[in-house]
Design a protein around this motif. Structure first.
Motif, PDB file in Angstrom:
ATOM      1  N   LYS A  28     -44.046 -52.854  -0.166  1.00 34.35           N
ATOM      2  CA  LYS A  28     -43.375 -52.334   1.249  1.00 34.35           C
ATOM      3  C   LYS A  28     -44.010 -53.278   2.521  1.00 34.35           C
ATOM      4  O   LYS A  28     -43.680 -52.950   3.351  1.00 34.35           O
ATOM      5  CB  LYS A  28     -44.477 -50.467   0.876  1.00 34.35           C
ATOM      6  N   ALA A  29     -45.028 -53.322   2.027  1.00 34.64           N
ATOM      7  CA  ALA A  29     -45.578 -54.503   2.685  1.00 34.64           C
ATOM      8  C   ALA A  29     -44.902 -55.377   2.900  1.00 34.64           C
ATOM      9  O   ALA A  29     -44.453 -55.946   3.620  1.00 34.64           O
ATOM     10  CB  ALA A  29     -47.257 -55.166   2.687  1.00 34.64           C
ATOM     11  N   ASP A  30     -44.292 -56.181   2.000  1.00 33.11           N
ATOM     12  CA  ASP A  30     -43.394 -57.447   1.998  1.00 33.11           C
ATOM     13  C   ASP A  30     -42.202 -56.936   3.000  1.00 33.11           C
ATOM     14  O   ASP A  30     -41.500 -57.994   3.738  1.00 33.11           O
ATOM     15  CB  ASP A  30     -43.102 -58.040   0.615  1.00 33.11           C
ATOM     16  N   VAL A  31     -41.353 -55.898   2.664  1.00 32.10           N
ATOM     17  CA  VAL A  31     -40.244 -55.556   3.024  1.00 32.10           C
ATOM     18  C   VAL A  31     -40.583 -54.910   4.702  1.00 32.10           C
ATOM     19  O   VAL A  31     -39.178 -55.477   5.506  1.00 32.10           O
ATOM     20  CB  VAL A  31     -39.978 -53.147   2.820  1.00 32.10           C
ATOM     21  N   GLN A  32     -41.555 -54.856   4.964  1.00 30.60           N
ATOM     22  CA  GLN A  32     -42.007 -54.111   6.268  1.00 30.60           C
ATOM     23  C   GLN A  32     -41.630 -55.463   7.187  1.00 30.60           C
ATOM     24  O   GLN A  32     -41.758 -55.992   8.338  1.00 30.60           O
ATOM     25  CB  GLN A  32     -43.440 -53.085   6.617  1.00 30.60           C
ATOM     26  N   THR A  33     -42.775 -56.864   6.506  1.00 30.44           N
ATOM     27  CA  THR A  33     -42.658 -57.881   7.175  1.00 30.44           C
ATOM     28  C   THR A  33     -41.733 -58.170   6.797  1.00 30.44           C
ATOM     29  O   THR A  33     -41.028 -59.604   7.724  1.00 30.44           O
ATOM     30  CB  THR A  33     -43.952 -58.419   6.433  1.00 30.44           C
ATOM     31  N   ARG A  34     -40.097 -58.408   6.088  1.00 31.31           N
ATOM     32  CA  ARG A  34     -39.076 -59.196   5.981  1.00 31.31           C
ATOM     33  C   ARG A  34     -38.655 -58.451   7.433  1.00 31.31           C
ATOM     34  O   ARG A  34     -37.227 -59.205   8.241  1.00 31.31           O
ATOM     35  CB  ARG A  34     -38.436 -59.009   4.438  1.00 31.31           C
ATOM     36  N   ARG A  35     -38.811 -57.031   7.530  1.00 30.96           N
ATOM     37  CA  ARG A  35     -38.024 -56.319   8.358  1.00 30.96           C
ATOM     38  C   ARG A  35     -38.257 -56.780   9.791  1.00 30.96           C
ATOM     39  O   ARG A  35     -37.028 -57.258  10.433  1.00 30.96           O
ATOM     40  CB  ARG A  35     -38.325 -54.432   8.198  1.00 30.96           C
ATOM     41  N   ALA A  36     -39.618 -56.696  10.559  1.00 34.21           N
ATOM     42  CA  ALA A  36     -40.147 -57.822  11.312  1.00 34.21           C
ATOM     43  C   ALA A  36     -39.668 -58.890  11.570  1.00 34.21           C
ATOM     44  O   ALA A  36     -39.104 -59.074  12.661  1.00 34.21           O
ATOM     45  CB  ALA A  36     -41.656 -57.529  11.193  1.00 34.21           C
ATOM     46  N   GLN A  37     -39.756 -60.110  10.347  1.00 32.67           N
ATOM     47  CA  GLN A  37     -39.199 -61.044  10.670  1.00 32.67           C
ATOM     48  C   GLN A  37     -37.624 -61.131  11.021  1.00 32.67           C
ATOM     49  O   GLN A  37     -36.516 -62.070  11.601  1.00 32.67           O
ATOM     50  CB  GLN A  37     -39.439 -62.070   9.349  1.00 32.67           C
ATOM     51  N   GLU A  38     -36.596 -60.202  10.285  1.00 32.06           N
ATOM     52  CA  GLU A  38     -35.367 -60.243  10.841  1.00 32.06           C
ATOM     53  C   GLU A  38     -34.541 -59.742  11.999  1.00 32.06           C
ATOM     54  O   GLU A  38     -34.378 -60.512  12.258  1.00 32.06           O
ATOM     55  CB  GLU A  38     -34.598 -59.438   9.647  1.00 32.06           C
ATOM     56  N   ILE A  39     -36.056 -59.060  12.522  1.00 24.87           N
ATOM     57  CA  ILE A  39     -35.504 -58.416  14.056  1.00 24.87           C
ATOM     58  C   ILE A  39     -35.957 -59.547  14.870  1.00 24.87           C
ATOM     59  O   ILE A  39     -35.242 -59.903  16.441  1.00 24.87           O
ATOM     60  CB  ILE A  39     -36.682 -56.673  13.713  1.00 24.87           C
ATOM     61  N   LEU A  40     -36.940 -60.524  14.567  1.00 20.06           N
ATOM     62  CA  LEU A  40     -37.157 -61.167  15.275  1.00 20.06           C
ATOM     63  C   LEU A  40     -36.421 -62.564  15.580  1.00 20.06           C
ATOM     64  O   LEU A  40     -35.786 -63.068  16.369  1.00 20.06           O
ATOM     65  CB  LEU A  40     -38.962 -62.215  15.234  1.00 20.06           C
ATOM     66  N   ASP A  41     -35.830 -62.928  14.193  1.00 21.87           N
ATOM     67  CA  ASP A  41     -34.715 -63.899  13.932  1.00 21.87           C
ATOM     68  C   ASP A  41     -33.801 -62.719  14.999  1.00 21.87           C
ATOM     69  O   ASP A  41     -33.111 -63.941  15.858  1.00 21.87           O
ATOM     70  CB  ASP A  41     -35.000 -64.127  12.556  1.00 21.87           C
TER      71      ASP A  41
END
Length: 123
Positions: A87-100
């Protein structure tokens, strides 16, 4: 075998027969009581042995049950920890994709360009 008592007549004979009969019945009752007592002792000995075996088996089962329960609790905790990491990995990925996406939008804004239509389907 009991010695034969000379045959007597009348009341005397009845008394002797009655005494003989009571003696015989007493012997039968005593013999029966002894056999019943022996059987009860045998039953108690065997029952006690079996109850001891049952108690030993129950302790083993309880021990195995506790071990198995502990293993399953440990497995459950490991799965929970793994799920939390995913779940933390998915949230991190989400945050990175939003930042990108925000950085890419800022570049488009700075360059005055419009993104290609293939990258979004809502317009």
């Amino acid at each position: 075998m009991e010695p034969n008592i000379p045959i007597q007549r009348g009341e005397e004979q009845s008394k002797v027969i009655k005494a003989w009969k009571e003696l015989k019945i007493t012997k039968v009752n005593n013999k029966t009581q002894k056999k019943l007592l022996d059987i009860s002792e045998w039953e108690k000995k065997k029952t006690t042995k079996i109850e001891s075996q049952l108690a030993r088996i129950q302790r083993k089962m309880d021990s195995k049950k506790m071990e198995k329960s502990e293993k399953l609790r440990s497995k459950k905790a490991a799965i929970h920890a793994k799920a939390q990491k995913k779940k933390a990995d998915v949230q991190t990925r989400r945050a990175q994709e939003i930042l990108d996406a925000e950085e890419e939008a800022a570049r488009f804004q700075a360059a005055g360009q419009i993104p290609k239509k293939s990258s979004f389907s809502c317009f």
